[in-house]
Scaffold this motif. Structure first.
Motif, PDB file in Angstrom:
ATOM      1  N   ASN A   1     -58.559   2.187 -14.584  1.00  0.00           N
ATOM      2  CA  ASN A   1     -58.463   0.725 -13.755  1.00  0.00           C
ATOM      3  C   ASN A   1     -58.405   0.738 -12.432  1.00  0.00           C
ATOM      4  N   ALA A   2     -57.986   2.005 -11.754  1.00  0.00           N
ATOM      5  CA  ALA A   2     -57.896   2.363 -10.452  1.00  0.00           C
ATOM      6  C   ALA A   2     -59.485   2.376 -10.110  1.00  0.00           C
ATOM      7  N   ALA A   3     -60.202   2.914 -10.688  1.00  0.00           N
ATOM      8  CA  ALA A   3     -61.547   3.082 -10.576  1.00  0.00           C
ATOM      9  C   ALA A   3     -62.158   1.551 -10.641  1.00  0.00           C
TER      10      ALA A   3
ATOM     11  N   ALA B   1     -68.649  -9.518 -10.441  1.00  0.00           N
ATOM     12  CA  ALA B   1     -68.147 -10.065 -11.788  1.00  0.00           C
ATOM     13  C   ALA B   1     -68.199  -9.466 -13.062  1.00  0.00           C
ATOM     14  N   ALA B   2     -69.140  -8.213 -13.008  1.00  0.00           N
ATOM     15  CA  ALA B   2     -69.119  -7.275 -13.991  1.00  0.00           C
ATOM     16  C   ALA B   2     -67.514  -6.786 -14.235  1.00  0.00           C
ATOM     17  N   CYS B   3     -66.781  -6.707 -13.277  1.00  0.00           N
ATOM     18  CA  CYS B   3     -65.295  -6.038 -13.406  1.00  0.00           C
ATOM     19  C   CYS B   3     -64.322  -7.126 -13.856  1.00  0.00           C
TER      20      CYS B   3
ATOM     21  N   ASP C   1     -52.009  -1.389 -17.445  1.00  0.00           N
ATOM     22  CA  ASP C   1     -51.752  -3.045 -17.271  1.00  0.00           C
ATOM     23  C   ASP C   1     -52.069  -3.581 -16.156  1.00  0.00           C
ATOM     24  N   SER C   2     -51.527  -3.204 -15.069  1.00  0.00           N
ATOM     25  CA  SER C   2     -51.677  -3.666 -13.750  1.00  0.00           C
ATOM     26  C   SER C   2     -52.271  -2.614 -12.838  1.00  0.00           C
TER      27      SER C   2
ATOM     28  N   GLY D   1     -60.304  -3.045 -20.135  1.00  0.00           N
ATOM     29  CA  GLY D   1     -61.049  -2.490 -19.344  1.00  0.00           C
ATOM     30  C   GLY D   1     -61.741  -3.311 -18.121  1.00  0.00           C
ATOM     31  N   LEU D   2     -61.146  -4.646 -18.227  1.00  0.00           N
ATOM     32  CA  LEU D   2     -61.650  -5.361 -17.382  1.00  0.00           C
ATOM     33  C   LEU D   2     -60.428  -6.100 -16.631  1.00  0.00           C
TER      34      LEU D   2
END
Length: 157
Positions: free
Chosen positions: A5-7, A25-27, A73-74, A105-106
């Motif tokens: 999630n950092a990536a 937007a893909a994120c 989570d965050s 993953g988003l």
């Protein structure tokens, strides 16, 4: 090792640096929510359209980001956007703290925090410096941004 999630946050801001709104937007999850001091509660496609509008209008735009942290989570990051505000021709350097919530993953929630009075002082000049702290002026900024996004979305449809 960097958390996925950092990536994801890093990919988002790298795409933003390139002004690649499709990659940004893909994120996001399709049902993403976004808020900041100007755009208070955006959902889904409104979020992507807001970025598309802002990127298309930004002149002399640069973005730097740092302090990317995330777990399952965050997450959070700090970013600085520098640009010429198209409506006044004034230079803005906006310091922003972002918080994210993830699902599958988003990014499903994105909340940016910055000093709206400081932004108004830079973007609007003396009027913003003198009155940008007032609810009247801040609500007028929000209303204008909401109208601008609605017009942008209508034109794109």
């Amino acid at each position: 090792m960097t958390h996925p999630n950092a990536a994801l946050i890093q990919r988002f801001y790298e795409a933003f640096q390139r002004r690649d709104v499709d990659a940004m937007a893909a994120c996001y999850a399709p049902d993403v929510t976004f808020s900041d001091p100007v755009f208070v509660a955006l959902h889904g496609g409104e979020v992507t359209d807001m970025w598309r509008m802002l990127v298309s209008r930004a002149q002399e735009f640069t973005l730097a980001f740092s302090h990317v942290v995330a777990d399952a989570d965050s997450g959070s990051a700090h970013w600085v956007a520098s640009y010429v505000f198209s409506q006044t021709g004034r230079t803005v350097v906006n310091q922003i703290d972002a918080r994210f919530v993830f699902r599958d993953g988003l990014i499903v929630e994105h909340h940016d925090r910055f000093d709206l009075w400081r932004w108004a002082s830079q973007a609007l000049g003396a009027k913003g410096a003198l009155l940008g702290w007032t609810p009247f002026v801040q609500n007028a900024i929000r209303a204008q941004a909401k109208r601008g996004l609605a017009a942008f979305r209508a034109k794109a449809a």
